[in-house]
Design a protein around this motif. Sequence first.
Motif, short mmCIF file in Angstrom:
data_model
loop_
_atom_site.label_atom_id
_atom_site.label_comp_id
_atom_site.label_asym_id
_atom_site.label_seq_id
_atom_site.Cartn_x
_atom_site.Cartn_y
_atom_site.Cartn_z
N ALA A 43 0.84 -1.21 0.00
CA ALA A 43 0.00 0.00 0.00
C ALA A 43 0.87 1.25 0.00
CB ALA A 43 -0.93 0.00 1.21
N ARG A 44 1.94 1.25 0.77
CA ARG A 44 2.84 2.41 0.79
C ARG A 44 3.50 2.61 -0.57
NH1 ARG A 44 4.17 4.22 6.22
NH2 ARG A 44 3.07 2.86 7.66
N ARG A 45 3.87 1.48 -1.22
CA ARG A 45 4.47 1.57 -2.55
C ARG A 45 3.46 2.14 -3.55
NH1 ARG A 45 4.59 -0.55 -7.25
NH2 ARG A 45 3.05 -2.15 -6.80
N LEU A 46 2.24 1.65 -3.50
CA LEU A 46 1.20 2.13 -4.41
C LEU A 46 0.83 3.59 -4.12
CD1 LEU A 46 -1.09 -1.03 -4.51
CD2 LEU A 46 0.39 -0.17 -6.34
N TYR A 47 0.77 3.94 -2.85
CA TYR A 47 0.49 5.34 -2.46
C TYR A 47 1.57 6.25 -3.02
CZ TYR A 47 0.65 9.52 0.42
OH TYR A 47 0.73 10.83 0.84
N ASP A 48 2.83 5.84 -2.83
CA ASP A 48 3.95 6.64 -3.31
C ASP A 48 3.88 6.80 -4.83
OD1 ASP A 48 6.62 7.92 -2.65
OD2 ASP A 48 7.23 6.44 -4.16
N SER A 49 3.61 5.71 -5.52
CA SER A 49 3.51 5.74 -6.98
C SER A 49 2.38 6.68 -7.42
CB SER A 49 3.26 4.32 -7.49
OG SER A 49 3.08 4.32 -8.88
N GLU B 93 7.38 15.99 -4.02
CA GLU B 93 7.48 15.98 -2.57
C GLU B 93 6.31 15.15 -2.08
OE1 GLU B 93 7.97 19.77 -0.70
OE2 GLU B 93 9.32 20.46 -2.28
N VAL B 94 6.58 13.88 -1.83
CA VAL B 94 5.52 12.97 -1.41
C VAL B 94 5.49 12.94 0.11
CG1 VAL B 94 4.69 10.60 -1.50
CG2 VAL B 94 5.81 11.58 -3.50
N PRO B 95 4.41 13.41 0.70
CA PRO B 95 4.32 13.40 2.17
C PRO B 95 4.14 11.98 2.68
CG PRO B 95 2.24 14.12 1.24
CD PRO B 95 3.21 13.96 0.08
N ASP B 96 4.57 11.76 3.91
CA ASP B 96 4.30 10.46 4.53
C ASP B 96 2.80 10.28 4.61
OD1 ASP B 96 6.95 9.74 4.89
OD2 ASP B 96 7.08 10.68 6.88
N PRO B 97 2.33 9.09 4.27
CA PRO B 97 0.88 8.89 4.26
C PRO B 97 0.31 8.81 5.67
CG PRO B 97 2.00 6.84 3.79
CD PRO B 97 3.06 7.91 3.84
N LYS B 98 -0.88 9.34 5.81
CA LYS B 98 -1.65 9.11 7.03
C LYS B 98 -2.32 7.75 6.86
CE LYS B 98 -2.62 14.02 7.54
NZ LYS B 98 -2.40 14.59 6.22
N SER B 99 -2.78 7.19 7.94
CA SER B 99 -3.40 5.86 7.86
C SER B 99 -4.49 5.78 6.80
CB SER B 99 -3.99 5.47 9.22
OG SER B 99 -2.97 5.33 10.17
N ASP B 100 -5.37 6.76 6.80
CA ASP B 100 -6.48 6.71 5.85
C ASP B 100 -6.04 6.96 4.41
OD1 ASP B 100 -8.35 5.91 7.67
OD2 ASP B 100 -9.03 7.95 8.15
N ASP B 101 -4.86 7.54 4.20
CA ASP B 101 -4.34 7.71 2.84
C ASP B 101 -4.02 6.35 2.21
OD1 ASP B 101 -4.47 10.46 3.13
OD2 ASP B 101 -2.36 10.66 3.70
N ASP C 223 0.37 11.86 -9.45
CA ASP C 223 -0.49 13.03 -9.25
C ASP C 223 0.33 14.32 -9.31
OD1 ASP C 223 -2.62 11.31 -8.92
OD2 ASP C 223 -2.70 11.52 -6.72
N GLU C 224 1.51 14.28 -8.70
CA GLU C 224 2.39 15.46 -8.71
C GLU C 224 2.86 15.77 -10.13
OE1 GLU C 224 4.32 18.64 -6.76
OE2 GLU C 224 2.81 17.27 -6.04
N PHE C 225 3.19 14.73 -10.90
CA PHE C 225 3.60 14.93 -12.29
C PHE C 225 2.47 15.57 -13.09
CE2 PHE C 225 3.85 13.64 -16.71
CZ PHE C 225 5.12 14.08 -17.04
N GLN C 226 1.25 15.06 -12.90
CA GLN C 226 0.10 15.62 -13.61
C GLN C 226 -0.12 17.09 -13.22
OE1 GLN C 226 -2.82 12.61 -12.53
NE2 GLN C 226 -2.97 12.06 -14.70
N LYS C 227 0.06 17.39 -11.96
CA LYS C 227 -0.08 18.78 -11.51
C LYS C 227 0.95 19.66 -12.20
CE LYS C 227 0.23 21.71 -7.40
NZ LYS C 227 1.02 22.71 -8.09
#
Length: 146
Positions: free
Chosen positions: A49-55, A123-131, A60-64
Motif C-alpha cells: 500500500a505504501r508503494r502504491l500510495y507513493d507511486s 514531494e511525497v508526504p508520509d501517508p496518514k493511515s487513511d491515505d 499526481d504530482e507529475f500531472q499537476k
Amino acid sequence: AKTISAEAKLPRIFRAIEVHRLYAEWRQQERQREGAERQRRWETAMVEARRLYDSQARWDEFQKRSRDWHAIAGHREFLAAVREAVGGYRASKRDELVAHLDFAERRLDESDPSKRLELLLPEVPDPKSDDLRPFLDGWSPHGPTG
C-alpha cells in the motif's frame, strides 16, 4: 453389572485430561500461528500500500506539474502578445507596464517546471493511515484486526 473401581478408572481419566490439555495447547498454538500469519499478511499489504500510495502521489504530482506547464505556456503566449502590443505603446505608463511584464515573466520562469527542473521532483508526504486505505485491498490501515 460389574463396577469398576476408582483406581481402575484413574488412568483413563488422566489420559482424557492429558488429551484435552494437549488439544487446548494445540488450539492455542494454532491461534498464535494464525495471528502471526495474519500479521505477516497485513505487514505485506502495508508495504505494498505504501508503494502504491507513493507511486500514485508521484503520478499526481507529475500531472499537476504538467497542468502548471500548460497554464504557464498559455500565460507566456499572452505575455508575448502583450509585449508585442507594448512595442507601439507610447503612453507615460509604458515603463511601468514593461516593468510589470518583466515581473510577470520572472514569476513564470520561477514556476515553470521546464525551466526549473527541480520542480519536477515530487514531494511525497508520509501517508496518514487513511491515505493508505484505497491501496489496502480491504485491510485496515490500523492493524490486522482493525
